[in-house]
Scaffold this motif. Structure first.
Motif, PDB file in Angstrom:
ATOM      1  N   SER A 102       0.827  -1.209   0.000  1.00  0.00           N
ATOM      2  CA  SER A 102       0.000   0.000   0.000  1.00  0.00           C
ATOM      3  C   SER A 102       0.863   1.262   0.000  1.00  0.00           C
ATOM      4  O   SER A 102       0.516   2.248  -0.657  1.00  0.00           O
ATOM      5  CB  SER A 102      -0.974  -0.001   1.188  1.00  0.00           C
ATOM      6  OG  SER A 102      -0.296   0.154   2.420  1.00  0.00           O
ATOM      7  N   LEU A 103       1.983   1.235   0.713  1.00  0.00           N
ATOM      8  CA  LEU A 103       2.906   2.368   0.681  1.00  0.00           C
ATOM      9  C   LEU A 103       3.475   2.555  -0.720  1.00  0.00           C
ATOM     10  O   LEU A 103       3.468   3.654  -1.270  1.00  0.00           O
ATOM     11  CB  LEU A 103       4.047   2.155   1.680  1.00  0.00           C
ATOM     12  CG  LEU A 103       3.691   2.320   3.156  1.00  0.00           C
ATOM     13  CD1 LEU A 103       4.773   1.719   4.038  1.00  0.00           C
ATOM     14  CD2 LEU A 103       3.451   3.785   3.490  1.00  0.00           C
ATOM     15  N   HIS A 104       3.951   1.463  -1.269  1.00  0.00           N
ATOM     16  CA  HIS A 104       4.521   1.495  -2.622  1.00  0.00           C
ATOM     17  C   HIS A 104       3.497   2.019  -3.633  1.00  0.00           C
ATOM     18  O   HIS A 104       3.802   2.903  -4.433  1.00  0.00           O
ATOM     19  CB  HIS A 104       4.996   0.093  -3.011  1.00  0.00           C
ATOM     20  CG  HIS A 104       5.444  -0.017  -4.422  1.00  0.00           C
ATOM     21  ND1 HIS A 104       6.695   0.367  -4.839  1.00  0.00           N
ATOM     22  CD2 HIS A 104       4.794  -0.446  -5.524  1.00  0.00           C
ATOM     23  CE1 HIS A 104       6.801   0.169  -6.127  1.00  0.00           C
ATOM     24  NE2 HIS A 104       5.664  -0.329  -6.574  1.00  0.00           N
ATOM     25  N   VAL A 110       9.719   3.223   0.933  1.00  0.00           N
ATOM     26  CA  VAL A 110       9.748   2.260   2.038  1.00  0.00           C
ATOM     27  C   VAL A 110      11.202   1.917   2.351  1.00  0.00           C
ATOM     28  O   VAL A 110      11.912   1.378   1.500  1.00  0.00           O
ATOM     29  CB  VAL A 110       8.975   0.973   1.681  1.00  0.00           C
ATOM     30  CG1 VAL A 110       9.079  -0.050   2.802  1.00  0.00           C
ATOM     31  CG2 VAL A 110       7.515   1.293   1.373  1.00  0.00           C
ATOM     32  N   VAL A 111      11.622   2.241   3.560  1.00  0.00           N
ATOM     33  CA  VAL A 111      12.948   1.885   4.052  1.00  0.00           C
ATOM     34  C   VAL A 111      12.731   0.894   5.191  1.00  0.00           C
ATOM     35  O   VAL A 111      12.046   1.199   6.166  1.00  0.00           O
ATOM     36  CB  VAL A 111      13.733   3.114   4.546  1.00  0.00           C
ATOM     37  CG1 VAL A 111      15.105   2.702   5.080  1.00  0.00           C
ATOM     38  CG2 VAL A 111      13.868   4.155   3.444  1.00  0.00           C
ATOM     39  N   ALA A 112      13.302  -0.300   5.050  1.00  0.00           N
ATOM     40  CA  ALA A 112      13.149  -1.337   6.078  1.00  0.00           C
ATOM     41  C   ALA A 112      14.293  -1.256   7.075  1.00  0.00           C
ATOM     42  O   ALA A 112      15.456  -1.127   6.703  1.00  0.00           O
ATOM     43  CB  ALA A 112      13.121  -2.716   5.427  1.00  0.00           C
ATOM     44  N   PHE A 149       8.472  -4.230  -2.758  1.00  0.00           N
ATOM     45  CA  PHE A 149       7.917  -2.987  -2.231  1.00  0.00           C
ATOM     46  C   PHE A 149       8.827  -2.338  -1.192  1.00  0.00           C
ATOM     47  O   PHE A 149       8.498  -1.286  -0.646  1.00  0.00           O
ATOM     48  CB  PHE A 149       6.523  -3.228  -1.656  1.00  0.00           C
ATOM     49  CG  PHE A 149       5.619  -3.909  -2.644  1.00  0.00           C
ATOM     50  CD1 PHE A 149       5.397  -3.357  -3.893  1.00  0.00           C
ATOM     51  CD2 PHE A 149       5.017  -5.118  -2.347  1.00  0.00           C
ATOM     52  CE1 PHE A 149       4.584  -3.982  -4.828  1.00  0.00           C
ATOM     53  CE2 PHE A 149       4.211  -5.756  -3.266  1.00  0.00           C
ATOM     54  CZ  PHE A 149       3.989  -5.186  -4.508  1.00  0.00           C
ATOM     55  N   VAL A 150       9.962  -2.955  -0.908  1.00  0.00           N
ATOM     56  CA  VAL A 150      10.978  -2.367  -0.045  1.00  0.00           C
ATOM     57  C   VAL A 150      11.986  -1.681  -0.950  1.00  0.00           C
ATOM     58  O   VAL A 150      12.577  -2.308  -1.813  1.00  0.00           O
ATOM     59  CB  VAL A 150      11.660  -3.446   0.828  1.00  0.00           C
ATOM     60  CG1 VAL A 150      12.846  -2.862   1.576  1.00  0.00           C
ATOM     61  CG2 VAL A 150      10.664  -4.063   1.804  1.00  0.00           C
TER      62      VAL A 150
END
Length: 186
Positions: A102-104, A110-112, A149-150
Motif C-alpha cells: 500500500s505504501l509502494h 519504504v525503508v526497512a 515494495f521495499v
C-alpha cells in the motif's frame, strides 16, 4: 536524521542541531521518530516538516515506525508522507506485506529497518546469536530484499565480514536454501 520531539518548535530545533552536527545545510530525509499511532502525525509536526522542506533543509518528509504498523501506515499515506522507515524482517513472516504494498502503490518510499531481526533486549541478542551462524544474517537480509515494495534497507554491519555479506545479499537472489537457513534458526 530524525526527531522524536512532540512539538513543531522542538522538532525544528532538533533538525537545526542535526544539521549543525552533520556540518551540512540539508538532509535527504527527516523522520518523525518512533511513531505508532495516527494521532502521532500531528498537524504541528507535519507543519514542521513542511517548513523545513520549504526552507530547503530537507528533501523528503518521513516517519519511523517500530510498532503500530496497521494504524500508522494508512495514516502516513493519508498525510502524504514521502518516506516510511518501518520495522520489517523474516520474524514477521508476510503479515505486513500488504501494508508495504500500500505504501509502494501510494508512491511512498519504504525503508526497512531491523532487517536482521535486530533491536534491544534479550530476545534481540538471542536472535542475533542464532543468525550469526553460517549464512543466517545473509539469508535474513535477502528475505527483506526479496520484497519488491521495499526500496531500501538499513542492515546490520558490525564488521568488514558483515559488510561483505551484506553486499553479497544485494547480488544474490533469494532461494529456498535461504528459507531453510532462517527456519533452522527460529
Amino acid at each position: 536524521t530524525k526527531s522524536a520531539a512532540p512539538t513543531k518548535a522542538e522538532a525544528l530545533a532538533h533538525l537545526d542541531e542535526s544539521l549543525k552536527q552533520l556540518d551540512t545545510d540539508h538532509v535527504d530525509i527527516w523522520y518523525l521518530h518512533a511513531k505508532s499511532k495516527a494521532s502521532d502525525l500531528s498537524d504541528d509536526l507535519l507543519e514542521a516538516q513542511a517548513v523545513a522542506k520549504q526552507q530547503g533543509k530537507i528533501r523528503f518528509a518521513g516517519v519511523s515506525c517500530h510498532s503500530g504498523h496497521a494504524e500508522l501506515i494508512p495514516a502516513a499515506i493519508a498525510k502524504k508522507m514521502d518516506v516510511v522507515l518501518v520495522t520489517y524482517n523474516f520474524t514477521m513472516a508476510d503479515r505486513n506485506d500488504a501494508l508495504m504494498q500500500s505504501l509502494h502503490d501510494a508512491g511512498v518510499g519504504v525503508v526497512a529497518m531491523k532487517v536482521m531481526a535486530g533491536g534491544r533486549g534479550p530476545e534481540a541478542v538471542a536472535m542475533r546469536e542464532k543468525l550469526a551462524a553460517q549464512g543466517g544474517m545473509l539469508a535474513a537480509l535477502k528475505w527483506t530484499l526479496r520484497n519488491p515494495f521495499v526500496h531500501a534497507t538499513i542492515p546490520s554491519t558490525t564488521d568488514m565480514a558483515q559488510l561483505d555479506e551484506n553486499l553479497r545479499a544485494m547480488a544474490e537472489p533469494w532461494v529456498a536454501a535461504d528459507q531453510q537457513r532462517l527456519v533452522t534458526r527460529l
